[in-house]
Design a protein around this motif. Sequence first.
Motif, PDB file in Angstrom:
ATOM      1  N   LEU A  13      43.801  42.830  22.596  1.00 14.79           N
ATOM      2  CA  LEU A  13      42.419  42.468  22.936  1.00 14.79           C
ATOM      3  C   LEU A  13      42.192  42.416  24.443  1.00 14.79           C
ATOM      4  O   LEU A  13      43.079  42.015  25.197  1.00 14.79           O
TER       5      LEU A  13
ATOM      6  N   TRP B 191      39.531  40.960  27.732  1.00 14.81           N
ATOM      7  CA  TRP B 191      39.065  39.622  28.099  1.00 14.81           C
ATOM      8  C   TRP B 191      37.547  39.479  28.136  1.00 14.81           C
ATOM      9  O   TRP B 191      37.053  38.380  28.357  1.00 14.81           O
TER      10      TRP B 191
ATOM     11  N   LYS C 238      47.543  40.305  20.107  1.00 15.39           N
ATOM     12  CA  LYS C 238      47.950  40.016  21.474  1.00 15.39           C
ATOM     13  C   LYS C 238      46.661  39.911  22.284  1.00 15.39           C
ATOM     14  O   LYS C 238      46.052  40.915  22.669  1.00 15.39           O
TER      15      LYS C 238
ATOM     16  N   GLU D 291      45.772  37.825  28.546  1.00 17.42           N
ATOM     17  CA  GLU D 291      46.420  36.662  29.173  1.00 17.42           C
ATOM     18  C   GLU D 291      45.410  35.767  29.887  1.00 17.42           C
ATOM     19  O   GLU D 291      45.731  34.653  30.280  1.00 17.42           O
TER      20      GLU D 291
ATOM     21  N   GLY E 216      50.594  41.811  29.305  1.00 14.39           N
ATOM     22  CA  GLY E 216      50.545  43.116  28.645  1.00 14.39           C
ATOM     23  C   GLY E 216      51.859  43.878  28.700  1.00 14.39           C
ATOM     24  O   GLY E 216      52.356  44.349  27.666  1.00 14.39           O
TER      25      GLY E 216
ATOM     26  N   PHE F  96      43.672  49.060  20.070  1.00 17.74           N
ATOM     27  CA  PHE F  96      43.701  48.616  21.468  1.00 17.74           C
ATOM     28  C   PHE F  96      42.324  48.737  22.090  1.00 17.74           C
ATOM     29  O   PHE F  96      41.650  49.773  21.954  1.00 17.74           O
TER      30      PHE F  96
ATOM     31  N   GLY G 150      40.834  48.222  26.010  1.00 14.22           N
ATOM     32  CA  GLY G 150      41.191  47.887  27.390  1.00 14.22           C
ATOM     33  C   GLY G 150      40.924  49.054  28.306  1.00 14.22           C
ATOM     34  O   GLY G 150      40.064  49.900  28.017  1.00 14.22           O
ATOM     35  N   SER G 151      41.664  49.116  29.393  1.00 13.16           N
ATOM     36  CA  SER G 151      41.394  50.143  30.409  1.00 13.16           C
ATOM     37  C   SER G 151      42.015  51.479  30.011  1.00 13.16           C
ATOM     38  O   SER G 151      42.958  51.537  29.209  1.00 13.16           O
TER      39      SER G 151
ATOM     40  N   THR H  23      45.843  51.563  30.951  1.00 17.77           N
ATOM     41  CA  THR H  23      46.720  50.888  29.994  1.00 17.77           C
ATOM     42  C   THR H  23      46.705  51.628  28.656  1.00 17.77           C
ATOM     43  O   THR H  23      47.735  51.732  27.987  1.00 17.77           O
TER      44      THR H  23
ATOM     45  N   GLU I 242      39.994  52.054  22.458  1.00 13.40           N
ATOM     46  CA  GLU I 242      38.622  51.933  22.997  1.00 13.40           C
ATOM     47  C   GLU I 242      38.781  51.613  24.478  1.00 13.40           C
ATOM     48  O   GLU I 242      39.236  50.533  24.834  1.00 13.40           O
TER      49      GLU I 242
ATOM     50  N   GLY J 262      36.652  51.834  27.351  1.00 11.67           N
ATOM     51  CA  GLY J 262      35.608  51.631  28.358  1.00 11.67           C
ATOM     52  C   GLY J 262      34.702  52.831  28.520  1.00 11.67           C
ATOM     53  O   GLY J 262      34.831  53.834  27.812  1.00 11.67           O
TER      54      GLY J 262
ATOM     55  N   CYS K 185      32.028  47.354  28.035  1.00  8.31           N
ATOM     56  CA  CYS K 185      32.378  48.782  28.001  1.00  8.31           C
ATOM     57  C   CYS K 185      31.131  49.648  27.910  1.00  8.31           C
ATOM     58  O   CYS K 185      31.147  50.791  28.344  1.00  8.31           O
TER      59      CYS K 185
ATOM     60  N   HIS L 261      39.231  40.885  40.450  1.00  7.03           N
ATOM     61  CA  HIS L 261      38.235  41.769  39.849  1.00  7.03           C
ATOM     62  C   HIS L 261      37.013  41.873  40.766  1.00  7.03           C
ATOM     63  O   HIS L 261      36.417  42.949  40.892  1.00  7.03           O
TER      64      HIS L 261
ATOM     65  N   LYS M  61      37.654  44.476  43.205  1.00  7.47           N
ATOM     66  CA  LYS M  61      37.452  45.841  42.679  1.00  7.47           C
ATOM     67  C   LYS M  61      35.961  46.218  42.749  1.00  7.47           C
ATOM     68  O   LYS M  61      35.606  47.328  43.153  1.00  7.47           O
TER      69      LYS M  61
ATOM     70  N   GLU N  83      34.596  53.153  36.182  1.00  6.51           N
ATOM     71  CA  GLU N  83      34.034  51.989  35.493  1.00  6.51           C
ATOM     72  C   GLU N  83      34.104  50.790  36.440  1.00  6.51           C
ATOM     73  O   GLU N  83      35.191  50.373  36.840  1.00  6.51           O
TER      74      GLU N  83
HETATM   75  O1  TXE Z   1      42.719  45.757  31.343  1.00  9.55           O
HETATM   76  P1  TXE Z   1      44.037  46.142  30.550  1.00  9.55           P
HETATM   77  P2  TXE Z   1      42.534  44.818  32.611  1.00  9.55           P
HETATM   78  C1  TXE Z   1      38.601  48.005  32.026  1.00  9.55           C
HETATM   79  C2  TXE Z   1      37.676  47.503  33.106  1.00  9.55           C
HETATM   80  C3  TXE Z   1      38.544  46.564  33.881  1.00  9.55           C
HETATM   81  C4  TXE Z   1      39.876  47.282  33.806  1.00  9.55           C
HETATM   82  C5  TXE Z   1      41.107  46.445  34.046  1.00  9.55           C
HETATM   83  O2  TXE Z   1      37.258  48.579  33.899  1.00  9.55           O
HETATM   84  O3  TXE Z   1      38.122  46.425  35.199  1.00  9.55           O
HETATM   85  O4  TXE Z   1      39.913  47.787  32.495  1.00  9.55           O
HETATM   86  O5  TXE Z   1      41.138  45.333  33.155  1.00  9.55           O
HETATM   87  C6  TXE Z   1      47.050  44.431  27.531  1.00  9.55           C
HETATM   88  N1  TXE Z   1      50.954  47.653  26.747  1.00  9.55           N
HETATM   89  N2  TXE Z   1      38.435  47.277  30.771  1.00  9.55           N
HETATM   90  O6  TXE Z   1      43.589  45.072  33.628  1.00  9.55           O
HETATM   91  O7  TXE Z   1      45.234  46.113  31.424  1.00  9.55           O
HETATM   92  C7  TXE Z   1      46.506  43.293  28.368  1.00  9.55           C
HETATM   93  O8  TXE Z   1      47.427  42.217  28.401  1.00  9.55           O
HETATM   94  C8  TXE Z   1      50.170  47.033  25.860  1.00  9.55           C
HETATM   95  C9  TXE Z   1      37.606  47.931  29.785  1.00  9.55           C
HETATM   96  O9  TXE Z   1      42.436  43.426  32.143  1.00  9.55           O
HETATM   97  O10 TXE Z   1      43.734  47.414  29.848  1.00  9.55           O
HETATM   98  C10 TXE Z   1      45.206  42.982  27.637  1.00  9.55           C
HETATM   99  O11 TXE Z   1      45.482  42.211  26.473  1.00  9.55           O
HETATM  100  N3  TXE Z   1      49.166  46.200  26.223  1.00  9.55           N
HETATM  101  C11 TXE Z   1      37.784  47.315  28.454  1.00  9.55           C
HETATM  102  C12 TXE Z   1      44.724  44.384  27.231  1.00  9.55           C
HETATM  103  O12 TXE Z   1      45.900  45.209  27.261  1.00  9.55           O
HETATM  104  C13 TXE Z   1      48.957  46.008  27.526  1.00  9.55           C
HETATM  105  C14 TXE Z   1      37.900  45.848  28.398  1.00  9.55           C
HETATM  106  C15 TXE Z   1      43.685  44.976  28.175  1.00  9.55           C
HETATM  107  O13 TXE Z   1      44.176  44.942  29.494  1.00  9.55           O
HETATM  108  C16 TXE Z   1      49.753  46.630  28.508  1.00  9.55           C
HETATM  109  C17 TXE Z   1      38.760  45.328  29.444  1.00  9.55           C
HETATM  110  C18 TXE Z   1      50.787  47.499  28.070  1.00  9.55           C
HETATM  111  N4  TXE Z   1      51.571  48.154  28.914  1.00  9.55           N
HETATM  112  C19 TXE Z   1      38.961  46.035  30.606  1.00  9.55           C
HETATM  113  N5  TXE Z   1      49.296  46.270  29.734  1.00  9.55           N
HETATM  114  C20 TXE Z   1      36.857  47.873  27.414  1.00  9.55           C
HETATM  115  N6  TXE Z   1      37.249  48.992  26.809  1.00  9.55           N
HETATM  116  O14 TXE Z   1      35.829  47.314  27.106  1.00  9.55           O
HETATM  117  C21 TXE Z   1      48.248  45.431  29.535  1.00  9.55           C
HETATM  118  N7  TXE Z   1      48.050  45.259  28.199  1.00  9.55           N
END
Ligand code: TXE
Length: 494
Positions: free
Chosen positions: A157, A159, A183, A186, A216, A234, A236-237, A240, A258, A260, A292, A339, A342, A393
């Motif tokens: 998930l 944040w 998961k 954090e 992560g 998943f 996130g970014s 990742t 998914e 972003g 996103c 953030h 950024k 983004e």
């Molecule tokens: O995301 P991460 P971050 C984008 C948004 C933001 C940027 C960075 O642009 O500024 O991502 O955010 C887990 N293996 N989005 O650094 O790292 C992590 O612990 C497995 C868009 O917080 O992608 C968290 O639970 N998991 C997005 C999750 O991945 C791992 C929403 C997301 O963290 C990992 C959030 C690994 N190696 C940020 N490393 C959207 N799609 O809406 C980290 N994680």
Amino acid sequence: MTRTIESDLTTPRTFGHHVAGRSLTGPPLQRFAPATGVLVAEYADGSADDVDAAVRAAYATFGSTRWQRTSAMARAELLDNLAALVAEHQKKLAWLDAQEVGKPYRFALGDLQQGVAHVKQAAAIARTLRGESFTGISPGYSVIADRRPVGVAGLILPWNFPALIALQKLPYALAAGCAVVIKPSEFTSSSALELARLVDAAGFPPGLVNVVTGTGPVVGSALVEHPLVRYVSFTGSTATGRSVLKAAADSVTRVGVELGGKTANVVLADADLEAAAEGVVFGAFANQGESCVASSRLLVDRRVAKEVVAAVIKRVGQLKVGLPDDPHSDLGALIHPHHVEKVVRLVDAGIAAGGELLHGGGAPGEEHLAAGAFYQPTVVGAVDAESPLFQEEVFGPVLSVTTFDDADEAIALANNTPYGLAHSLWTRDVERAFSLSNRLEAGTVWVNTCSDGSPAIPFGGIKGSGFGREAGPEGFNEFTEYRTVQFRTERRQN
Ligand code: TXE
């Protein structure tokens, strides 16, 4: 101004992992509220061993006679119980998210209400589950086909909408009959831990839903790499997401990602310009732009640009940045001070590439916000299509404005980023809306609206925004594999 906060949220809370219905301790991982800098939670900083314990608990519960004999209809009943429990505890869950994300409480409460709708949607899918049969292939040969749960699913998930995104995935996994290891981010783990307790209280067997908190690279990676995890959902970014895809390749694990987006709001000259301005401001600044689907780009016909931008700036000027517990706040704090850096870097890059700061920029001046990670709602005009502000983004309260001369240029601009999650088109011309919407590269195209949706409608991206769908029947299907059972009742005729 009335400010209320649930009494048990005023002191820092402590959580262990949630494994097999019990709390499992670990070294502390502290979370400071981004709006105030105050310590609000200590979660356990998980290890690969903690992940292993949680996955094994999930695997054992999934394979237990009790769960294997729980029909989809019975799962629907349990989901009904869960929907009622989440609704009952929605204020507390919303406060947890508001504190940890930094977002205004009233919006966090809205997230929980949407979350409850997802649980009900998943229950409805489970209740009406059907398979197929193939009866005309040859005499004495019948085939039934249905969807079976994949087994243990890992949910990773982000944040920005901690409880809502958990509830956009979890109930569909449970409806399908999967066991789950979550998961959470954090930065925002409390609501997922509370949700896991509610799942147990709803009558699901302990061990079916587990939560391991931590970072992560340690906990997330161990979950994706675990050989007993059969599907990873998943959010996130993109960076990742790539690591997750690579790790999943080694363990041959199916994934939905998914990642972003970079939503464009294309405003044609014939649009209802006030409605468009209202939609763009809502889409760009809801959840502080940490969404996103945030409408981070306004693409507007040059002939109406002045009027639209003036209407946008008027509305942006009325937005109030404030603390999460202030009922008048429209925007809260960003997730953490890094953030904010950024966001500042991308705004600066847009201006360095010829953009013009039209509104905001920098932190708000109010003294009571000085300890928090706040950034003003900001509008940058004349943004160049190749600048990082247009391409990357931002995930913050920043709207970039770019003009176009005709619809072809507008479509080319909208599609000119690596992302493909959602776009909006604003026009009164139905024929144009139809043909242009087909040319926008995105999993969702809104016409005369933005940031809309429903638990009944599948959601997800294309291109760099990832693949796989959440919510609705397609979201349910992600947690299943198609299975056929083939009956031969007469000897095969050669
Ligand atoms: O995301 P991460 P971050 C984008 C948004 C933001 C940027 C960075 O642009 O500024 O991502 O955010 C887990 N293996 N989005 O650094 O790292 C992590 O612990 C497995 C868009 O917080 O992608 C968290 O639970 N998991 C997005 C999750 O991945 C791992 C929403 C997301 O963290 C990992 C959030 C690994 N190696 C940020 N490393 C959207 N799609 O809406 C980290 N994680």
